[in-house]
Design an enzyme around this catalytic site. Structure first.
Site, PDB file in Angstrom:
ATOM      1  N   SER A 176     -59.789  12.609  46.429  1.00 24.28           N
ATOM      2  CA  SER A 176     -58.347  12.565  46.230  1.00 24.28           C
ATOM      3  C   SER A 176     -58.004  11.727  45.000  1.00 24.28           C
ATOM      4  O   SER A 176     -58.545  10.634  44.796  1.00 24.28           O
ATOM      5  CB  SER A 176     -57.664  11.965  47.459  1.00 24.28           C
ATOM      6  OG  SER A 176     -56.316  11.649  47.179  1.00 24.28           O
ATOM      7  N   GLN A 230     -55.528  10.024  44.597  1.00 20.41           N
ATOM      8  CA  GLN A 230     -54.900   8.765  44.989  1.00 20.41           C
ATOM      9  C   GLN A 230     -55.920   7.632  45.070  1.00 20.41           C
ATOM     10  O   GLN A 230     -55.584   6.472  44.801  1.00 20.41           O
ATOM     11  CB  GLN A 230     -54.167   8.931  46.317  1.00 20.41           C
ATOM     12  CG  GLN A 230     -52.941   9.829  46.200  1.00 20.41           C
ATOM     13  CD  GLN A 230     -52.243  10.043  47.522  1.00 20.41           C
ATOM     14  OE1 GLN A 230     -52.516   9.365  48.510  1.00 20.41           O
ATOM     15  NE2 GLN A 230     -51.340  11.004  47.554  1.00 20.41           N
ATOM     16  N   ASP A 245     -49.965  20.304  46.507  1.00 23.40           N
ATOM     17  CA  ASP A 245     -48.753  20.017  47.277  1.00 23.40           C
ATOM     18  C   ASP A 245     -47.772  21.179  47.309  1.00 23.40           C
ATOM     19  O   ASP A 245     -46.844  21.181  48.126  1.00 23.40           O
ATOM     20  CB  ASP A 245     -48.048  18.778  46.728  1.00 23.40           C
ATOM     21  CG  ASP A 245     -48.705  17.482  47.185  1.00 23.40           C
ATOM     22  OD1 ASP A 245     -49.506  17.538  48.136  1.00 23.40           O
ATOM     23  OD2 ASP A 245     -48.417  16.429  46.598  1.00 23.40           O
ATOM     24  N   SER A 300     -58.542  16.587  40.200  1.00 26.90           N
ATOM     25  CA  SER A 300     -57.153  16.111  40.279  1.00 26.90           C
ATOM     26  C   SER A 300     -56.691  15.533  38.947  1.00 26.90           C
ATOM     27  O   SER A 300     -56.053  14.488  38.899  1.00 26.90           O
ATOM     28  CB  SER A 300     -57.018  15.060  41.383  1.00 26.90           C
ATOM     29  OG  SER A 300     -57.414  15.568  42.630  1.00 26.90           O
ATOM     30  N   LYS A 308     -54.183  15.894  54.992  1.00 27.01           N
ATOM     31  CA  LYS A 308     -52.818  15.449  54.699  1.00 27.01           C
ATOM     32  C   LYS A 308     -52.136  15.031  56.008  1.00 27.01           C
ATOM     33  O   LYS A 308     -52.799  14.707  56.992  1.00 27.01           O
ATOM     34  CB  LYS A 308     -52.053  16.577  53.994  1.00 27.01           C
ATOM     35  CG  LYS A 308     -52.609  16.933  52.627  1.00 27.01           C
ATOM     36  CD  LYS A 308     -52.319  15.855  51.594  1.00 27.01           C
ATOM     37  CE  LYS A 308     -52.724  16.273  50.197  1.00 27.01           C
ATOM     38  NZ  LYS A 308     -52.368  15.262  49.181  1.00 27.01           N
ATOM     39  N   LYS A 354     -41.636  11.052  43.848  1.00 25.68           N
ATOM     40  CA  LYS A 354     -42.308  10.115  44.753  1.00 25.68           C
ATOM     41  C   LYS A 354     -43.609   9.630  44.131  1.00 25.68           C
ATOM     42  O   LYS A 354     -43.960   8.446  44.232  1.00 25.68           O
ATOM     43  CB  LYS A 354     -42.579  10.811  46.089  1.00 25.68           C
ATOM     44  CG  LYS A 354     -43.309   9.955  47.128  1.00 25.68           C
ATOM     45  CD  LYS A 354     -43.213  10.578  48.506  1.00 25.68           C
ATOM     46  CE  LYS A 354     -43.953  11.894  48.608  1.00 25.68           C
ATOM     47  NZ  LYS A 354     -45.415  11.733  48.764  1.00 25.68           N
TER      48      LYS A 354
END
Length: 411
Positions: A145, A147, A294, A173, A321, A23
């Protein structure tokens, strides 16, 4: 849909599971494909998140509802900020409207983006007016994060002057940042990652046509690692398609699960998991999951099932999350008989002395809660509420468990 899961009599050693594309890789590549249409993708994820991402990128609607898809919210915020002349509103589920987006919005505003909040400051829904962006310098705290960081890096090659990103503090990260940069490199975009400085060069012209094959998802593999860890000696499962030199941080599973007696063998594009005698466990077993948050739920449940204590650190991102994953783990493991405590950044589980059967596990609209707890059915019958939530990342999860001879009954 609630389900009840019972253990198989045995897991056949010929069991083969084909897991769809990552993903994380898919969503990055979908955005790059939207920017560079000559890219073709194979083995993409069939997850809800990737389907939402695809639908939004191909939609001409003004209001785009990305439901629970946090990655899509962040990546699309960056993407639509550079779509000149396009105005959209990004919204999502009630939980999505409680998840912060301010850090990314502020960073994009540093570059000149025009983004406004429709309801609460710092949270979706947001209205984005796409425009040409010429500024290229932006600063972020390094512990945010990945992301947010990846969203900026992914659009950088379409900016007139690229991006020069400075990260302040200790980066937490790195694997996901490296994944993003590696995918950019793969399509021909030049990048630099030196200490706390990242530079992505502009690439104005379209790239040559190319086909990129997405590696299967390591996070999805984690549940099969847990199944093997909780199974008798000699149990084997084969998973496809994986690379020994994976871009995914969760590939660290192969090392982590050695502590639980799971041996990983790479064979072409497959990995073979085999239960071997457990190594001697320290008390408690300790993992820093800063780079792999995760898989924290899977590891915590594996430890509980094996009856060993654990101390998991580096979990500060889990509170924002799909649910507050630390609190959710505390509540649900306690129902099973665990002695567990959590803070905002870590989890401590005492060695198990009991395990209650026929407990119903709440999933909190969180796909990983459903899948992380499922392997406990090897030890006791267990029930999972809202089992369909797995479609967010691993839609065929329950059918794959049936293939492994688990008994799964709808309640």
């Amino acid at each position: 849909m609630d389900i009840k899961i019972n253990s198989p009599f045995t897991i056949h050693n010929s069991s083969f599971i084909n897991i769809s594309g990552s993903k994380s890789e898919t969503n990055r590549l979908l955005l790059l494909q939207a920017l560079f249409p000559n890219i073709q993708l194979e083995n993409t994820s069939n997850s809800d998140d990737s389907e939402v991402m695809t639908k939004a990128l191909n939609s001409n609607d003004e209001v785009l509802d990305i439901h629970h898809a946090g990655t899509a919210m962040r990546f699309l915020t960056a993407y639509f900020s550079i779509q000149e002349g396009r105005e959209v509103v990004l919204t999502g589920s009630q939980r999505m409207q409680e998840r912060p987006i301010k850090i990314l919005v502020d960073a994009l505003r540093q570059l000149g983006a025009e983004i406004n909040y429709e309801k609460n400051d710092g949270y979706p829904p947001i209205r984005i007016k796409g425009k040409k962006i010429t500024k290229n310098q932006v600063t972020l705290h390094a512990n945010v994060s990945s992301q947010y960081i990846s969203a900026l890096l992914l659009i950088a090659s379409k900016l007139e002057n690229g991006i020069e990103l400075t990260l302040e503090g200790e980066i937490t990260s790195i694997p996901y940042i490296q994944m993003t940069l590696a995918l950019l490199n793969e399509i021909g975009v030049k990048t630099i990652f030196d200490g706390n400085f990242i530079k992505v060069e502009s690439k104005i012209s379209n790239l040559k046509s190319q086909i990129l094959v997405v590696e299967s998802d390591w996070s999805s593999a984690s549940y099969h690692y847990s199944i093997v860890a909780l199974s008798p000696l000699g149990t084997q499962i084969t998973l496809s398609s994986y690379k020994a030199n994976s871009l995914q941080g969760d590939s660290e599973l192969a090392n982590i699960y050695k502590s639980f007696g799971v041996e990983t063998t790479f064979d072409n594009n497959q990995i073979h998991l085999k239960k071997t005698p457990n190594t001697q466990h320290p008390t408690p077993i300790t993992f820093d999951l800063t780079k792999t948050p995760d898989i924290a739920q899977t590891i915590a449940v594996t430890c509980f099932g094996l009856g060993i204590g654990c101390h998991l650190t580096g979990l500060h991102t889990l509170k924002i999350k799909e649910t507050d994953r630390l609190e959710a783990l505390r509540v649900e493991l306690s129902k099973l008989g665990a002695a567990i405590s959590v803070t905002d950044v870590d989890l401590t589980l005492q060695p198990r002395t009991q395990i209650h059967s026929n407990i119903t596990i709440a999933t909190y609209n969180d796909h990983r809660m459903a899948m992380a707890f499922a392997p406990l059915a090897l030890l006791v019958p267990i029930q999972i509420q809202n089992a369909e939530v797995v479609s967010k990342s691993y839609p065929q999860f329950w059918s794959d468990l049936k293939q492994l001879e688990f008994s799964i009954l709808e309640q």
